[in-house]
Every structure is written in structure tokens, then in C-alpha cells.
Design a protein around this motif. Structure first.
Motif, PDB file in Angstrom:
ATOM      1  N   GLN A 281       0.849  -1.181   0.000  1.00  0.00           N
ATOM      2  CA  GLN A 281       0.000   0.000   0.000  1.00  0.00           C
ATOM      3  C   GLN A 281       0.889   1.236   0.000  1.00  0.00           C
ATOM      4  O   GLN A 281       1.850   1.320   0.732  1.00  0.00           O
ATOM      5  N   LEU A 282       0.483   2.183  -0.840  1.00  0.00           N
ATOM      6  CA  LEU A 282       1.229   3.426  -0.882  1.00  0.00           C
ATOM      7  C   LEU A 282       0.984   4.239   0.379  1.00  0.00           C
ATOM      8  O   LEU A 282      -0.144   4.363   0.841  1.00  0.00           O
ATOM      9  N   GLN A 283       2.043   4.784   0.898  1.00  0.00           N
ATOM     10  CA  GLN A 283       1.919   5.737   1.990  1.00  0.00           C
ATOM     11  C   GLN A 283       2.827   6.904   1.670  1.00  0.00           C
ATOM     12  O   GLN A 283       3.923   6.724   1.141  1.00  0.00           O
ATOM     13  N   PHE A 284       2.355   8.064   2.000  1.00  0.00           N
ATOM     14  CA  PHE A 284       3.218   9.203   1.760  1.00  0.00           C
ATOM     15  C   PHE A 284       2.895  10.336   2.708  1.00  0.00           C
ATOM     16  O   PHE A 284       1.821  10.394   3.292  1.00  0.00           O
ATOM     17  N   VAL A 285       3.849  11.215   2.787  1.00  0.00           N
ATOM     18  CA  VAL A 285       3.788  12.307   3.744  1.00  0.00           C
ATOM     19  C   VAL A 285       4.074  13.609   3.022  1.00  0.00           C
ATOM     20  O   VAL A 285       5.070  13.712   2.299  1.00  0.00           O
ATOM     21  N   GLU A 286       3.180  14.571   3.230  1.00  0.00           N
ATOM     22  CA  GLU A 286       3.423  15.913   2.717  1.00  0.00           C
ATOM     23  C   GLU A 286       4.190  16.721   3.755  1.00  0.00           C
ATOM     24  O   GLU A 286       3.964  16.557   4.957  1.00  0.00           O
ATOM     25  N   SER A 287       5.033  17.590   3.274  1.00  0.00           N
ATOM     26  CA  SER A 287       5.779  18.459   4.182  1.00  0.00           C
ATOM     27  C   SER A 287       6.090  19.763   3.468  1.00  0.00           C
ATOM     28  O   SER A 287       5.945  19.868   2.243  1.00  0.00           O
ATOM     29  N   GLY A 288       6.536  20.722   4.250  1.00  0.00           N
ATOM     30  CA  GLY A 288       6.953  21.995   3.678  1.00  0.00           C
ATOM     31  C   GLY A 288       5.969  23.122   3.892  1.00  0.00           C
ATOM     32  O   GLY A 288       6.265  24.280   3.564  1.00  0.00           O
ATOM     33  N   GLY A 289       4.808  22.803   4.438  1.00  0.00           N
ATOM     34  CA  GLY A 289       3.841  23.857   4.691  1.00  0.00           C
ATOM     35  C   GLY A 289       4.355  24.839   5.736  1.00  0.00           C
ATOM     36  O   GLY A 289       5.091  24.466   6.650  1.00  0.00           O
ATOM     37  N   ALA A 290       3.981  26.092   5.578  1.00  0.00           N
ATOM     38  CA  ALA A 290       4.460  27.123   6.495  1.00  0.00           C
ATOM     39  C   ALA A 290       3.579  28.356   6.370  1.00  0.00           C
ATOM     40  O   ALA A 290       2.704  28.428   5.502  1.00  0.00           O
ATOM     41  N   GLN A 291       3.838  29.296   7.236  1.00  0.00           N
ATOM     42  CA  GLN A 291       3.208  30.605   7.104  1.00  0.00           C
ATOM     43  C   GLN A 291       4.211  31.531   6.425  1.00  0.00           C
ATOM     44  O   GLN A 291       5.347  31.661   6.899  1.00  0.00           O
ATOM     45  N   VAL A 292       3.787  32.144   5.334  1.00  0.00           N
ATOM     46  CA  VAL A 292       4.669  33.029   4.573  1.00  0.00           C
ATOM     47  C   VAL A 292       3.938  34.318   4.271  1.00  0.00           C
ATOM     48  O   VAL A 292       2.713  34.412   4.426  1.00  0.00           O
TER      49      VAL A 292
ATOM     50  N   LEU B 125       6.559  22.545  -1.498  1.00  0.00           N
ATOM     51  CA  LEU B 125       5.982  21.434  -0.749  1.00  0.00           C
ATOM     52  C   LEU B 125       6.529  20.124  -1.298  1.00  0.00           C
ATOM     53  O   LEU B 125       6.789  20.002  -2.489  1.00  0.00           O
ATOM     54  N   SER B 126       6.679  19.150  -0.396  1.00  0.00           N
ATOM     55  CA  SER B 126       7.181  17.835  -0.779  1.00  0.00           C
ATOM     56  C   SER B 126       6.150  16.765  -0.450  1.00  0.00           C
ATOM     57  O   SER B 126       5.452  16.858   0.560  1.00  0.00           O
ATOM     58  N   CYS B 127       6.094  15.776  -1.287  1.00  0.00           N
ATOM     59  CA  CYS B 127       5.236  14.615  -1.072  1.00  0.00           C
ATOM     60  C   CYS B 127       6.128  13.391  -1.251  1.00  0.00           C
ATOM     61  O   CYS B 127       6.528  13.069  -2.362  1.00  0.00           O
ATOM     62  N   THR B 128       6.459  12.754  -0.132  1.00  0.00           N
ATOM     63  CA  THR B 128       7.419  11.657  -0.152  1.00  0.00           C
ATOM     64  C   THR B 128       6.717  10.334   0.077  1.00  0.00           C
ATOM     65  O   THR B 128       5.941  10.188   1.028  1.00  0.00           O
ATOM     66  N   PHE B 129       6.992   9.360  -0.807  1.00  0.00           N
ATOM     67  CA  PHE B 129       6.327   8.070  -0.788  1.00  0.00           C
ATOM     68  C   PHE B 129       7.160   7.025  -0.078  1.00  0.00           C
ATOM     69  O   PHE B 129       8.382   7.089  -0.062  1.00  0.00           O
ATOM     70  N   SER B 130       6.476   6.043   0.470  1.00  0.00           N
ATOM     71  CA  SER B 130       7.167   4.879   1.006  1.00  0.00           C
ATOM     72  C   SER B 130       6.381   3.630   0.620  1.00  0.00           C
ATOM     73  O   SER B 130       5.192   3.687   0.345  1.00  0.00           O
ATOM     74  N   GLY B 131       7.056   2.537   0.568  1.00  0.00           N
ATOM     75  CA  GLY B 131       6.391   1.277   0.314  1.00  0.00           C
ATOM     76  C   GLY B 131       6.510   0.788  -1.110  1.00  0.00           C
ATOM     77  O   GLY B 131       6.590  -0.401  -1.357  1.00  0.00           O
ATOM     78  N   TYR B 132       6.502   1.689  -2.073  1.00  0.00           N
ATOM     79  CA  TYR B 132       6.598   1.324  -3.470  1.00  0.00           C
ATOM     80  C   TYR B 132       7.469   2.336  -4.195  1.00  0.00           C
ATOM     81  O   TYR B 132       7.704   3.435  -3.713  1.00  0.00           O
ATOM     82  N   THR B 133       7.910   1.940  -5.373  1.00  0.00           N
ATOM     83  CA  THR B 133       8.598   2.921  -6.214  1.00  0.00           C
ATOM     84  C   THR B 133       7.565   3.856  -6.812  1.00  0.00           C
ATOM     85  O   THR B 133       6.380   3.536  -6.926  1.00  0.00           O
ATOM     86  N   LEU B 134       8.050   4.992  -7.225  1.00  0.00           N
ATOM     87  CA  LEU B 134       7.151   6.047  -7.662  1.00  0.00           C
ATOM     88  C   LEU B 134       6.885   6.028  -9.166  1.00  0.00           C
ATOM     89  O   LEU B 134       5.922   6.622  -9.639  1.00  0.00           O
ATOM     90  N   GLU B 135       7.681   5.296  -9.910  1.00  0.00           N
ATOM     91  CA  GLU B 135       7.694   5.436 -11.361  1.00  0.00           C
ATOM     92  C   GLU B 135       6.339   5.217 -12.035  1.00  0.00           C
ATOM     93  O   GLU B 135       6.039   5.838 -13.036  1.00  0.00           O
ATOM     94  N   ASN B 136       5.520   4.328 -11.491  1.00  0.00           N
ATOM     95  CA  ASN B 136       4.282   3.960 -12.181  1.00  0.00           C
ATOM     96  C   ASN B 136       3.067   4.783 -11.773  1.00  0.00           C
ATOM     97  O   ASN B 136       1.943   4.449 -12.159  1.00  0.00           O
ATOM     98  N   TYR B 137       3.295   5.858 -11.032  1.00  0.00           N
ATOM     99  CA  TYR B 137       2.170   6.606 -10.494  1.00  0.00           C
ATOM    100  C   TYR B 137       2.144   8.047 -10.982  1.00  0.00           C
ATOM    101  O   TYR B 137       3.178   8.700 -11.105  1.00  0.00           O
ATOM    102  N   ALA B 138       0.930   8.492 -11.250  1.00  0.00           N
ATOM    103  CA  ALA B 138       0.695   9.924 -11.426  1.00  0.00           C
ATOM    104  C   ALA B 138       0.408  10.508 -10.057  1.00  0.00           C
ATOM    105  O   ALA B 138      -0.260   9.880  -9.228  1.00  0.00           O
ATOM    106  N   VAL B 139       0.905  11.696  -9.831  1.00  0.00           N
ATOM    107  CA  VAL B 139       0.716  12.337  -8.529  1.00  0.00           C
ATOM    108  C   VAL B 139       0.152  13.729  -8.731  1.00  0.00           C
ATOM    109  O   VAL B 139       0.676  14.523  -9.512  1.00  0.00           O
TER     110      VAL B 139
END
Length: 123
Positions: free
Chosen positions: A1-12, A20-34
Motif C-alpha cells: 500500500q502506498l503511503q506518503f507524507v506531505e511536508s513543507g507547509g508554512a506561514q509566509v 511542498l514535498s510529497c514523499t512516498f514509502s512502500g513502493y517505487t514512484l515510477e508507475n504513479y501519477a501524482v
């Protein structure tokens, strides 16, 4: 199962940039649209941009044209949302979501969603 975490949010401040970053774990990213989405207080969630598995970008939100871009680094399993010239109306919770291969304008086709990261643009 894909899991991922967004980061980089802030007050500006208006006019500033943010990545912003969206980092995946569990699978490679190549076959997915994001896709990157956002939901402002009291408003419906909207799709901003998407990058396909073939690295093709689709812009869905007119407000993003000329200011936002998307990129991916499959080796780092990360998709980025680059935001420039931020405005107060960009204040929202930002989410990434993934689907097999192709981008879609239909949010319900995205199977895997992150928990979101908050962006506040305020002086």
C-alpha cells in the motif's frame, strides 16, 4: 500500500515562495501519477496540478498558471509543488494523491491520499 507524507507547509508573506514535498514509502514512484490538491477553509477541495508517470504536467487550476509548477524525483520517491508569488487566497491545506500512471480531473479516481500540510499566506 502506498503511503506518503506531505511536508513543507508554512506561514509566509504575500509574494514569497514555498516548496511542498510529497514523499512516498512502500513502493517505487515510477508507475504513479501524482496530483497536488488544496482545500481552503469553507471551500471544496480542488486539484491544482498533476504529473503523470511519463512526467507530463497537467494544470487544472487557473490560479496556478504562471505561479505553480510540479516536479518529481523518482529516486527520492518525492514529488514537489513549487509555489511562487504566493497570495493570501492560496491559504489552504495542501494534499498530494496518487493514481496509476495517468492524471485525472476526477479527484475520486485518486486512490491514495496524504494527510496534508498547511500553507498560510498572510502579512
Amino acid at each position: 500500500q502506498l503511503q506518503f507524507v506531505e511536508s513543507g507547509g508554512a506561514q509566509v508573506q504575500p509574494g514569497e515562495s514555498l516548496r511542498l514535498s510529497c514523499t512516498f514509502s512502500g513502493y517505487t514512484l515510477e508507475n504513479y501519477a501524482v496530483g497536488w490538491f488544496r482545500q481552503a477553509p469553507g471551500k471544496e477541495r480542488e486539484e491544482i496540478l498533476c504529473i503523470s508517470s511519463a512526467n507530463t504536467t497537467t494544470i487544472f487550476a487557473d490560479s496556478a498558471k504562471g505561479r505553480f509548477s510540479i516536479s518529481r524525483d523518482n529516486a527520492k520517491r518525492t514529488v514537489y509543488l513549487h509555489m511562487n508569488s504566493l497570495k493570501p487566497e492560496d491559504t489552504a491545506d495542501y494534499y498530494c494523491a496518487a493514481e496509476n500512471y495517468y492524471c485525472s480531473e476526477y479527484m475520486n479516481l485518486y486512490k491514495w491520499w496524504g494527510q496534508g500540510t498547511q500553507v498560510t499566506v498572510s502579512s
